[in-house]
Structures are given as C-alpha cells and as structure tokens.
Design an enzyme around this catalytic site. Sequence first.
Site, PDB file in Angstrom:
ATOM      1  N   ARG A 100      35.306 -14.378 -24.733  1.00 32.05           N
ATOM      2  CA  ARG A 100      33.508 -14.853 -24.465  1.00 32.05           C
ATOM      3  C   ARG A 100      34.187 -16.489 -25.251  1.00 32.05           C
ATOM      4  O   ARG A 100      33.634 -16.599 -26.333  1.00 32.05           O
ATOM      5  CB  ARG A 100      33.234 -13.693 -24.699  1.00 32.05           C
ATOM      6  CG  ARG A 100      31.470 -13.932 -24.343  1.00 32.05           C
ATOM      7  CD  ARG A 100      30.487 -13.343 -24.776  1.00 32.05           C
ATOM      8  NE  ARG A 100      30.798 -11.648 -24.791  1.00 32.05           N
ATOM      9  CZ  ARG A 100      30.514 -10.579 -25.069  1.00 32.05           C
ATOM     10  NH1 ARG A 100      29.669 -10.828 -26.347  1.00 32.05           N
ATOM     11  NH2 ARG A 100      31.121  -9.857 -25.191  1.00 32.05           N
ATOM     12  N   HIS A 143      33.783 -12.044 -29.509  1.00 32.79           N
ATOM     13  CA  HIS A 143      34.863 -11.749 -28.559  1.00 32.79           C
ATOM     14  C   HIS A 143      34.902 -13.953 -28.841  1.00 32.79           C
ATOM     15  O   HIS A 143      35.985 -14.916 -27.924  1.00 32.79           O
ATOM     16  CB  HIS A 143      33.440 -12.097 -27.505  1.00 32.79           C
ATOM     17  CG  HIS A 143      33.276 -10.262 -26.513  1.00 32.79           C
ATOM     18  ND1 HIS A 143      34.759 -10.216 -26.279  1.00 32.79           N
ATOM     19  CD2 HIS A 143      32.875  -9.933 -27.856  1.00 32.79           C
ATOM     20  CE1 HIS A 143      33.871  -9.061 -26.767  1.00 32.79           C
ATOM     21  NE2 HIS A 143      33.525  -8.492 -27.522  1.00 32.79           N
ATOM     22  N   ASP A 150      36.793  -5.369 -25.638  1.00 33.55           N
ATOM     23  CA  ASP A 150      35.709  -4.370 -24.903  1.00 33.55           C
ATOM     24  C   ASP A 150      37.012  -3.683 -24.346  1.00 33.55           C
ATOM     25  O   ASP A 150      36.995  -4.377 -22.932  1.00 33.55           O
ATOM     26  CB  ASP A 150      34.692  -4.610 -24.743  1.00 33.55           C
ATOM     27  CG  ASP A 150      33.431  -5.642 -25.081  1.00 33.55           C
ATOM     28  OD1 ASP A 150      34.309  -5.256 -26.373  1.00 33.55           O
ATOM     29  OD2 ASP A 150      32.915  -6.139 -24.817  1.00 33.55           O
ATOM     30  N   GLU A 220      29.721  -0.294 -31.221  1.00 33.72           N
ATOM     31  CA  GLU A 220      30.354   0.382 -29.864  1.00 33.72           C
ATOM     32  C   GLU A 220      31.319   0.621 -29.770  1.00 33.72           C
ATOM     33  O   GLU A 220      32.728   0.326 -30.603  1.00 33.72           O
ATOM     34  CB  GLU A 220      29.757  -1.592 -29.524  1.00 33.72           C
ATOM     35  CG  GLU A 220      28.869  -2.292 -28.932  1.00 33.72           C
ATOM     36  CD  GLU A 220      28.590  -3.112 -28.862  1.00 33.72           C
ATOM     37  OE1 GLU A 220      27.883  -4.212 -28.685  1.00 33.72           O
ATOM     38  OE2 GLU A 220      29.506  -3.827 -28.715  1.00 33.72           O
ATOM     39  N   HIS A 223      34.442  -1.077 -28.778  1.00 32.17           N
ATOM     40  CA  HIS A 223      34.528  -3.216 -28.656  1.00 32.17           C
ATOM     41  C   HIS A 223      35.490  -2.788 -30.079  1.00 32.17           C
ATOM     42  O   HIS A 223      35.417  -2.153 -31.313  1.00 32.17           O
ATOM     43  CB  HIS A 223      32.905  -3.565 -29.845  1.00 32.17           C
ATOM     44  CG  HIS A 223      33.198  -4.782 -29.855  1.00 32.17           C
ATOM     45  ND1 HIS A 223      32.256  -5.841 -29.154  1.00 32.17           N
ATOM     46  CD2 HIS A 223      33.827  -5.542 -31.448  1.00 32.17           C
ATOM     47  CE1 HIS A 223      32.631  -6.774 -30.372  1.00 32.17           C
ATOM     48  NE2 HIS A 223      33.441  -6.576 -31.669  1.00 32.17           N
TER      49      HIS A 223
END
Length: 243
Positions: A100, A143, A150, A220, A223
């Site tokens: 990301r 990320h 993910d 999460e 993740h």
Amino acid sequence: MNRTRQAIQRIGFCALVVAALALPAHADALPAGFVRLADVDPSIRQDIRYAGSDNFLHRKANGYDAPVCILTEQAARALGRVQKAIAAKGLALVVFDCYRPARAVADMGEWTREGGPPDPQWYPWIKRGDLIAKGYVGQLSSHSRGSTVDVAIARTDRTSAPKLACGAVDAGTLDFGTGFDCFDPMSETVHHPLSNEAAANREMLVDAMRAGGFKNYAREWWHFTLEHEPFAKQRFDFPVAAE
C-alpha cells in the site's frame, strides 16, 4: 570527412543501444526487491479493493492505479507456498490488499478527518472521525513496507459466499464471521462468540499463514506480515500499477 562522419554516427548508435539496454523493461518498473504476485503465483486470486469503490472509502484510494497485488519477492514466494499447501484441499487464497503506497495511507487518514456517522457496512458502531483513535485506520501502515497482505481463503469452485452484514466478501470465500475491513471487535482473530465454522476457518487461515512464515495482527483476522520482512524499517510510496 565521410568516414569521420560515419564513425561518429556508429558511435552515437552504439551509445543509444547501451542507453536503451540500461533502461528498465517497463516505464513503471518496480523497485528492487518487489514483484507482482501474478508473476510468482497466478493461481492466487486478487480482489484488490482499494483500486475500486467497494471499500470503506467508497472510492479508489490515492496511489492505486490498477487492481494488482505487489509484494516483496520474499513475501510473494512465501504466499505461493501457502497457496500450494491448501490447494490440495480444493482451496485457494484470495488477497484484498498487498503493498500500500504511503500516499494511500495518508489519503485514508485525511478521509477520516472529514467526519461522518457510522457506516452500516464498514464501521456500524463507530463514527468516521473516531476510526484512527479506535485503531481501525492507521496513520502509518505495515502494508507500505511491502510484506503485509490482507488475505482470506476461498473455495476453488467459487460457490456463493455467506451474506455478512459487515465488511467486504469475495465470492467463494469461506465464512470468517465478518468480511474484510469490517471495523468492529468481531474482526479480532480470536473474538468470542463466533460460530464454530467461522472460528475454525480463522484458525485454519492463521495456521496456514504461520506455516508459510507470516504472523497475524490480532485485531484483524485477515492481516498478516512476513516475519522476516526485508524492509522492516522502510516505507515506500511508488504507485500500484499494472505492467
């Protein structure tokens, strides 16, 4: 004079050839150490949510120019090993986000500061302006180091997924109790209560990813970060782009 001119032209031509060879194969060549997941294991399904509007932003995130998964080579190859291990069971990995860009992280942070009420699909009990304080949106993200993914597990026959009230669900994914990016305590990996099926699927995912060298983020279930990531102290900001 003609011979001199021809010699100069030959030298110039050779220089151009050398320069061309020195250029990357693509204008959007990735930084050293990064690969596109499809070049390592095309059998892993990609459903990159921030490249479209089916996400908590309801729009494309800044820096996502294509719906492709980019990872460090080590993370991509480790993910490929996980895929191989579960394929014999008629299962496959599906990734929702990989590398990301830092600009996307900043975009998400700015978006939260616009404020707004809860969103029934993505954050049903929390106001938008509280998502950072509650830990659901980070001002920095692992990320951006390139070795975090993910991910969920899906059936290879892509049968319909259960209809869940919170988060994103990819067709064919197993029941994990919530969808990806459900900003709610139910997304905690060992949250109780969960249905037996959802709890078992989360445990299977964590075990498979751990065997591949990934560690889970407890808040999460989707993740995971490669334990021995190559850029543990570095963040990147190149765009997510197709070849």
